[in-house]
Motif scaffolding. Structure first.
Motif, PDB file in Angstrom:
ATOM      1  N   ARG A  62      31.071   3.070  -2.823  1.00 11.82           N
ATOM      2  CA  ARG A  62      30.573   1.760  -3.218  1.00 11.82           C
ATOM      3  C   ARG A  62      30.052   1.020  -1.989  1.00 11.82           C
ATOM      4  N   GLN A 101      35.782   0.831   6.315  1.00 15.03           N
ATOM      5  CA  GLN A 101      35.880  -0.097   7.436  1.00 15.03           C
ATOM      6  C   GLN A 101      36.327  -1.475   6.931  1.00 15.03           C
ATOM      7  N   ARG A 144      28.749  -2.664  -0.520  1.00 17.70           N
ATOM      8  CA  ARG A 144      28.745  -4.100  -0.835  1.00 17.70           C
ATOM      9  C   ARG A 144      27.400  -4.706  -0.444  1.00 17.70           C
ATOM     10  N   PRO A 145      27.080  -5.902  -0.966  1.00 18.23           N
ATOM     11  CA  PRO A 145      25.814  -6.537  -0.564  1.00 18.23           C
ATOM     12  C   PRO A 145      25.878  -7.009   0.892  1.00 18.23           C
ATOM     13  N   LYS A 202      37.256  -3.161   0.328  1.00 18.55           N
ATOM     14  CA  LYS A 202      38.393  -2.401  -0.221  1.00 18.55           C
ATOM     15  C   LYS A 202      39.252  -3.302  -1.107  1.00 18.55           C
ATOM     16  N   THR A 203      39.643  -4.451  -0.530  1.00 13.03           N
ATOM     17  CA  THR A 203      40.481  -5.371  -1.292  1.00 13.03           C
ATOM     18  C   THR A 203      39.697  -5.934  -2.476  1.00 13.03           C
ATOM     19  N   TYR A 204      38.409  -6.164  -2.276  1.00 13.71           N
ATOM     20  CA  TYR A 204      37.569  -6.658  -3.371  1.00 13.71           C
ATOM     21  C   TYR A 204      37.582  -5.641  -4.516  1.00 13.71           C
ATOM     22  N   GLY A 240      36.297  -5.167   5.920  1.00 12.20           N
ATOM     23  CA  GLY A 240      35.203  -6.042   5.484  1.00 12.20           C
ATOM     24  C   GLY A 240      34.150  -5.359   4.627  1.00 12.20           C
ATOM     25  N   THR A 241      34.454  -4.135   4.172  1.00 10.97           N
ATOM     26  CA  THR A 241      33.450  -3.455   3.347  1.00 10.97           C
ATOM     27  C   THR A 241      33.775  -3.556   1.858  1.00 10.97           C
TER      28      THR A 241
HETATM   29  P1  ADP Z   1      38.279  -5.179   3.161  1.00 11.87           P
HETATM   30  O1  ADP Z   1      39.447  -5.318   2.272  1.00 11.87           O
HETATM   31  O2  ADP Z   1      37.637  -3.842   3.118  1.00 11.87           O
HETATM   32  O3  ADP Z   1      38.568  -5.580   4.561  1.00 11.87           O
HETATM   33  P2  ADP Z   1      37.234  -7.334   1.568  1.00 11.87           P
HETATM   34  O4  ADP Z   1      37.509  -6.770   0.244  1.00 11.87           O
HETATM   35  O5  ADP Z   1      38.150  -8.380   2.070  1.00 11.87           O
HETATM   36  O6  ADP Z   1      37.127  -6.181   2.656  1.00 11.87           O
HETATM   37  O7  ADP Z   1      35.724  -7.823   1.538  1.00 11.87           O
HETATM   38  C1  ADP Z   1      35.149  -8.624   2.530  1.00 11.87           C
HETATM   39  C2  ADP Z   1      34.203  -9.648   1.895  1.00 11.87           C
HETATM   40  O8  ADP Z   1      33.125  -9.005   1.221  1.00 11.87           O
HETATM   41  C3  ADP Z   1      34.900 -10.493   0.880  1.00 11.87           C
HETATM   42  O9  ADP Z   1      34.507 -11.800   1.056  1.00 11.87           O
HETATM   43  C4  ADP Z   1      34.388  -9.978  -0.454  1.00 11.87           C
HETATM   44  O10 ADP Z   1      34.319 -11.009  -1.419  1.00 11.87           O
HETATM   45  C5  ADP Z   1      33.027  -9.441  -0.123  1.00 11.87           C
HETATM   46  N1  ADP Z   1      32.669  -8.280  -0.953  1.00 11.87           N
HETATM   47  C6  ADP Z   1      33.122  -7.047  -0.771  1.00 11.87           C
HETATM   48  N2  ADP Z   1      32.605  -6.192  -1.681  1.00 11.87           N
HETATM   49  C7  ADP Z   1      31.801  -6.919  -2.467  1.00 11.87           C
HETATM   50  C8  ADP Z   1      30.956  -6.617  -3.598  1.00 11.87           C
HETATM   51  N3  ADP Z   1      30.884  -5.363  -4.086  1.00 11.87           N
HETATM   52  N4  ADP Z   1      30.284  -7.624  -4.147  1.00 11.87           N
HETATM   53  C9  ADP Z   1      30.371  -8.862  -3.641  1.00 11.87           C
HETATM   54  N5  ADP Z   1      31.109  -9.216  -2.597  1.00 11.87           N
HETATM   55  C10 ADP Z   1      31.820  -8.267  -1.997  1.00 11.87           C
END
Ligand code: ADP
Ligand code: MG
Length: 734
Positions: free
Chosen positions: A15, A98, A17-18, A103-105, A100-101
């Protein structure tokens, strides 16, 4: 235990992200990641390479671009897995990528926005909706646990004291595989309850960390759900199936060297990397298929995921990417990692009737409470009927028992009421009876009061029992009964349609991928040429295609080599650091710890294979051993204390009181020469010991032990000589 045993590969989806606002303003327009959703391909462009260089292409089970919806990812890639868990398989979903990509989202999403809810809330919804819609002969028990692995320590996020206690230990059993000892697990009866559990854990995670984002990108979070389902089988007996679901949000996979950390932070980074690099090694070893040894034991994470990678589980890996050009290297590494994971083969099987199913215990306890309750009620009913003058006869028929249960309950309650009324009336009658003596009245009233008390106590006990029974029963979810299904038929249909579409997309993609592979293989077979010119053209085209492929592979080899060199350099750097630290510790040991202390410590060390680390043996031996050591020596049998041979012989010769107790003294005659000089007052003061012995019976002195008499001799003789010398001088002075 196993019903269906087959092999299936780990499903890998990617996946992207934008672009976020910062990346949009910094970098060139657009990202470096392109996706072909139909084919399930990711095309990666190297921003530093010349445009002529071919782009890298990877194929996965599914890919999701920046405009993908949470719901689509769930329906297509996760729903089948959760269905398997509900059927009794083990399942794992982990997000890798990585920081900020997304994962948690992907795993959690935005809880309050139904459109943006991630895998976990959707899974909750799925599980409880499934239960509410299943047949009423099915009973379910759902449990949830939440833990994190931080600095190679397993912490229970549902334990309020998790910050103060030491990390939990991992154990292994042939039944359940690797599990965490003493991990809190909460029985959940609804979506709301399981969400509450998740919230509590998330808060504990946030409290433990000073900077949440920093912490979360350095710890691995595992949310575990166990679904036990009991259903009558064809043999008429109830069979239990246990599905375990692991929802894993891994720490960020970025290289720590990039962030330039040092000291303590480096150690921490090394530990995160330890888990992640161990995960990488496990994946490599499994994907390779040739290496016999899989290093699961290298880290806590890989041990916990042992079953999910190459074991009894169905696994989905979601690799997350960022589209920004500055993260090209990381993105490429993630893609390679994910590409490797595709080759892992798992052997999932249904967990049927495991010994440790909690549902079975719950069912037993409920049956026991019910029997107890029924017994009480039957007794009350029996008494009532005796009161009514009816002949009481208990029917053993099972069915009738079921039907009559409510009636019995009612009658039991009635009996209590009637009994109370009867006692009240009796009391009244006693009070009004003028022929009874006051004393007699008092006695009868007292008796009645006692009976009333007993009755109330019994009633209270029954109520308590009922409450316990109800609480216990409410923990089990019965298909189609416990949860109110909010969805109407239309919604149900909609869901089914969505599921069908997802299924179709999946199979279409698989077919496309198959076709692509077949196309490449069959190119030569199809080609028949009408003219030489045509043949040349076709072959040139083919040559170009193959040349491009060759270039791709060459570039790939170079990349892999570079990567290898880089990781080797990093490992060397870490090794140097560790060697330096080791030398420093050796220096401290050599210079500051006495050798005998060091030896003592060395002797106490032992290796614990369960925990994979060195430990100290306890200082105090085990209770069993210490009781062995306290055994009386054989020489003392029958005596209070060990006793000398001489004393024993003397004792047997005659009952002289001298030998009743032990005798460890020397019994030689005193060798002190008899003191013939007269004692002066001054001498008496100077040697009190001599004074005492001299004034007492001389015989006692003779029986003194050799050591004692020796001492007194030296002291007395020196005193004597001193006084002997002193007296003349003083006499001269006088
Ligand atoms: P990780 O857990 O990998 O460190 P996060 O899930 O915290 O990353 O995502 C970082 C930021 O990117 C968040 O603000 C999240 O809302 C945004 N984001 C991540 N994936 C997406 C997505 N597919 N669509 C929209 N926003 C996203
Ligand atoms: Mg995160």
């Amino acid at each position: 235990m196993s019903k269906i045993k087959s092999s299936e590969s780990v499903k890998v989806v990617v996946r992207c992200r934008p672009l976020n606002r910062k990346e949009e303003s910094n970098g060139p327009a657009g990202g470096i990641v392109q996706m072909d959703l139909r084919l399930g391909q990711v095309i990666l462009r190297n921003p530093r390479a010349p445009p002529s260089e071919p782009q890298k292409t990877f194929t996965f089970d599914a890919v999701y671009d920046s405009s993908s919806k949470q719901r689509d990812l769930y329906d297509e890639s996760v729903r089948p897995l959760i269905d398997s868990v509900l059927a009794g398989f083990n399942g794992t979903i982990f997000a890798y990528g990585q920081t900020g990509t997304g994962k948690t989202y992907t795993m959690q999403g935005v809880w309050l926005d139904p459109e943006k809810q991630g895998v976990i809330p959707n899974a909750f919804d799925h599980i409880f909706t499934h239960i509410s819609r299943s047949q009423s002969d099915k009973q379910y028990l759902v449990r949830a646990s939440y833990l994190e692995i931080y600095r190679e320590e397993v912490r229970d996020l549902l334990d309020p004291n998790h910050g103060n206690t030491r990390g939990l230990e991992l154990r292994e059993s042939p039944e359940t595989g690797v599990y965490v000892q003493d991990l809190t697990s909460c029985v959940c009866k609804s979506i709301k309850e399981i969400e509450e559990v998740m919230n509590v854990g998330n808060q504990a995670r946030a409290v433990g960390a000073t900077d949440m984002n920093e912490h979360s990108s350095r710890s691995h979070a595992l949310f575990l759900i166990t679904v036990e389902c009991s259903q009558p089988g064809p043999d008429g007996r109830k069979h239990i199936r246990v599905g375990r679901l692991n929802l894993v949000d891994l720490a960020g996979s970025e290289r720590q060297a990039k962030t330039g950390v040092q000291g303590d932070r480096l150690k921490e980074a090394a530990k995160i990397n330890l888990s992640l690099s161990a995960l990488g090694n496990v994946i490599s070893a499994l994907a390779d298929g040739r290496s016999g040894h899989v290093p699961y034991r290298d880290s806590k994470l890989t041990r916990l995921l042992q079953d999910s990678l190459g074991g009894n589980a169905k696994t989905v890996m979601v690799a997350t990417l960022g589209p920004a050009s500055q993260h090209y290297d990381e993105t490429l590494t993630t893609l390679r990692y994910a590409n490797r994971a595709k080759n892992i083969q798992n052997q999932p099987k249904v967990n049927e009737d495991p010994k440790d199913a909690l549902l079975r215990e719950f069912q037993k306890e409920i049956a026991r409470l019910r029997a107890q309750l029924n017994h009480r009620r039957w007794r009350s009913k029996q008494k009532k009927e005796q009161m009514d003058g009816e002949a009481w006869e208990r029917d053993g028929d099972e069915e009738e028992e079921e039907v009559e249960e409510e009636e019995v309950e009612k009658e039991a309650e009635e009996f209590v009421k009637l009994e109370e009324q009867r006692l009240e009336k009796e009391n009244e009658a006693i009070r009004e009876d003028q022929f009874l003596l006051a004393e007699e009245k008092q006695r009868l009233l007292g008796e009645n009061e006692k009976m009333m008390g007993d009755l109330r106590k019994r009633q209270e006990a029954t109520e308590q029992l009922t409450a316990r029974y109800k609480a216990m029963e409410s923990k089990l979810l019965v298909g189609g009964k416990n949860i109110i299904d909010h969805t109407n038929e239309q919604q149900k249909m909609l869901e089914m349609k969505r599921q069908e579409i997802a299924e179709q997309t999946r199979s279409e993609r698989e077919m496309q991928q198959q076709m692509l592979i077949q196309d490449e293989e069959a190119v030569e077979l199809r080609d028949t040429f009408t003219s030489l010119q045509q043949e040349v053209e076709a072959k040139t085209k083919k040559l170009k295609k193959l040349y491009a492929k060759l270039q791709c592979i060459k570039a790939e080899i170079k990349d892999v080599n570079d990567e290898h060199v880089r990781s080797r350099q990093e490992l060397e750097q870490t090794q140097n650091e560790l060697t330096r630290e080791l030398k420093f510790k050796y220096l401290i040991i050599e210079n500051f710890i006495p050798p005998e202390e060091k030896n003592k410590i060395m002797n106490r060390l032992m290796f614990d294979p369960e925990e994979d680390q060195w430990k100290f043996k306890p200082l105090v031996p085990d209770k069993a051993k210490s009781s062995q050591m306290k055994k009386r020596p054989a020489s003392a049998v029958g005596y209070k204390r060990p006793i000398s041979q001489y004393a024993r012989v003397a004792l047997s010769m005659g009952a002289h009181s001298r030998y009743r107790a032990e005798n460890i003294m020397f019994l030689e005659l005193d060798t002190t020469p008899p003191n013939t000089s007269a004692l002066t007052d001054g001498e008496q003061n100077q040697s009190p010991s001599l004074n005492i012995s001299a004034t007492k019976d001389k015989g006692v002195c003779k029986f003194r032990s050799w050591c004692q008499s020796q001492k007194s001799i030296t002291s007395s003789s020196s005193n004597n000589s001193l006084t002997g010398c002193q007296t003349p001088t003083s006499a001269v002075a006088m």
